[in-house]
Write an enzyme that holds these catalytic residues in place. Structure first.
Site, PDB file in Angstrom:
ATOM      1  CB  THR A  70     -15.521  -8.080 -13.575  1.00 60.13           C
ATOM      2  OG1 THR A  70     -16.881  -7.751 -13.357  1.00 60.13           O
ATOM      3  CG2 THR A  70     -15.249  -8.160 -15.056  1.00 60.13           C
ATOM      4  CB  VAL A 129     -26.238  -4.627 -19.585  1.00 58.13           C
ATOM      5  CG1 VAL A 129     -24.960  -5.130 -20.241  1.00 58.13           C
ATOM      6  CG2 VAL A 129     -27.394  -5.584 -19.877  1.00 58.13           C
ATOM      7  N   GLY A 130     -23.749  -3.966 -17.415  1.00 58.39           N
ATOM      8  CA  GLY A 130     -22.606  -3.091 -17.149  1.00 58.39           C
ATOM      9  C   GLY A 130     -21.721  -2.936 -18.370  1.00 58.39           C
TER      10      GLY A 130
HETATM   11  N1  ASP Z   1     -17.759  -3.773 -14.433  1.00 59.14           N
HETATM   12  C1  ASP Z   1     -18.676  -4.745 -13.917  1.00 59.14           C
HETATM   13  C2  ASP Z   1     -20.081  -4.254 -14.092  1.00 59.14           C
HETATM   14  O1  ASP Z   1     -20.329  -3.072 -13.921  1.00 59.14           O
HETATM   15  C3  ASP Z   1     -18.477  -5.013 -12.476  1.00 59.14           C
HETATM   16  C4  ASP Z   1     -17.111  -5.487 -12.119  1.00 59.14           C
HETATM   17  O2  ASP Z   1     -16.126  -5.047 -12.690  1.00 59.14           O
HETATM   18  O3  ASP Z   1     -17.039  -6.336 -11.211  1.00 59.14           O
HETATM   19  O4  ASP Z   1     -20.964  -5.057 -14.351  1.00 59.14           O
END
Ligand code: ASP
Length: 312
Positions: A179, A208-209
């Site tokens: 991310t 969804v994150g």
């Molecule tokens: N936080 C992001 C998610 O859970 C993943 C990431 O940080 O790469 O979708």
């Protein structure tokens, strides 16, 4: 000289020198320095923190090594479902989008949602219908394809587990979150934050994150700080990480450093949430805490030299 502070990240996780080649490290650093320079130029010229974080994140989205925009991970169906959000610390206005698969720069759509939709959060195909009315740039599926992400998906596609942005075979235990995000304080004293992601490899059911969720993965408030997170989103959502740090400052009087240390190194660790974040407070202090092995990060303050780091 314009006074400003600016920081970006390209994800956290099991990022170890032993798992990196010199060539790959140089490429990651190129992606980070390019994005940092773009945002820095905006801030040096008296531009807004909002413009700087949007431009830096768009640059990281265009860079195929990071898990956002081009280079986003594959879902269980072999598609890309991208999430992004942006927040203005001055007005507390925010824009967010989740589950879009054809938008070249989800962060630009998040900004347009903030300014033109009358809403905060749009999702999926209907968000793309709105994007069409706003002249947002669309791409075909092959634009988002990268061989590395495809192979990562092949490793897990027959399992029912979703995975962090794996950079190698599962047996190595290596996991990282690609991310991207940016936080800035501009010369007018305004804070802003932006985050964009492809989420997790092999994700299903419209998962969804934290990245598009205001308060979880992204938050900005001129009274406290600007935050962009990266890590295992389910934990970051449940811990409401970004807003938690702001609240510790606003209601408990903690400094940015104290709040970041407590949330990332203590609370999240006890909770089982791996990852990190980038943060800037109202006077331009920068914090870049993470509880994983590494985090791709770069930052700059006023006329000081730019800094880039990957490992602990
Ligand atoms: N936080 C992001 C998610 O859970 C993943 C990431 O940080 O790469 O979708």
């Amino acid at each position: 000289m314009k006074k400003f502070s600016f920081a970006i990240h390209g994800g956290a996780g099991t990022i170890l020198p032993s798992l990196m080649t010199a060539e790959k490290e140089a490429t990651y650093k190129l992606g980070l320095s390019t994005a940092l320079s773009i945002g820095t130029a905006i801030l040096q010229n008296g531009g807004s923190s909002l413009d700087a974080v949007e431009a830096a994140v768009a640059s990281l989205e265009d860079f195929p090594l990071f898990n956002a925009g081009k280079g986003a991970v594959f879902t269980n169906k072999g598609t890309h479902e991208m999430d992004a959000s942006i927040m203005d610390g001055k007005t507390l206005e925010a824009g967010a989008v989740s589950g879009v698969s054809k938008i070249r720069n989800p962060i630009k759509l998040a900004r347009i949602i903030k300014e033109k939709s009358g809403h905060v959060f749009l999702c999926g195909s209907e968000a793309e219908v709105f994007a069409k009315t706003q002249g947002v740039l669309f791409e075909t599926d092959d634009y988002f394809y990268t061989e590395e992400r495809y192979q990562q998906w092949q490793d897990v596609k027959h399992t029912d587990t979703y995975q962090m942005d794996h950079s190698d075979k599962l047996e190595t235990g290596e996991k990282k979150f690609g991310t991207v995000g940016a936080v800035a304080l501009d010369s007018y004293g305004n804070l802003a934050a932006a985050t964009s992601t492809g989420g997790m490899t092999n994700k299903r059911f419209g998962r969804v994150g934290d990245s598009p969720m205001i308060g979880a993965g992204t938050y900005a408030n001129n009274n406290t700080c600007a935050i962009s997170c990266t890590g295992h989103g389910e934990y970051f959502i449940r811990a409401v990480v970004a807003y938690d740090i702001s609240c510790l400052m606003e209601y408990k009087g903690l400094s940015l450093k104290e709040a970041c240390e407590y949330v990332v190194k203590d609370k999240l660790v006890k909770f089982g949430g791996e990852g990190g974040l980038i943060a800037i407070d109202t006077v331009g202090n920068i914090e870049l805490p993470f509880n994983s092995e590494g985090m791709y990060r770069a930052w700059v303050k006023n006329n000081e030299p730019m800094q880039i780091a990957i490992y602990k």
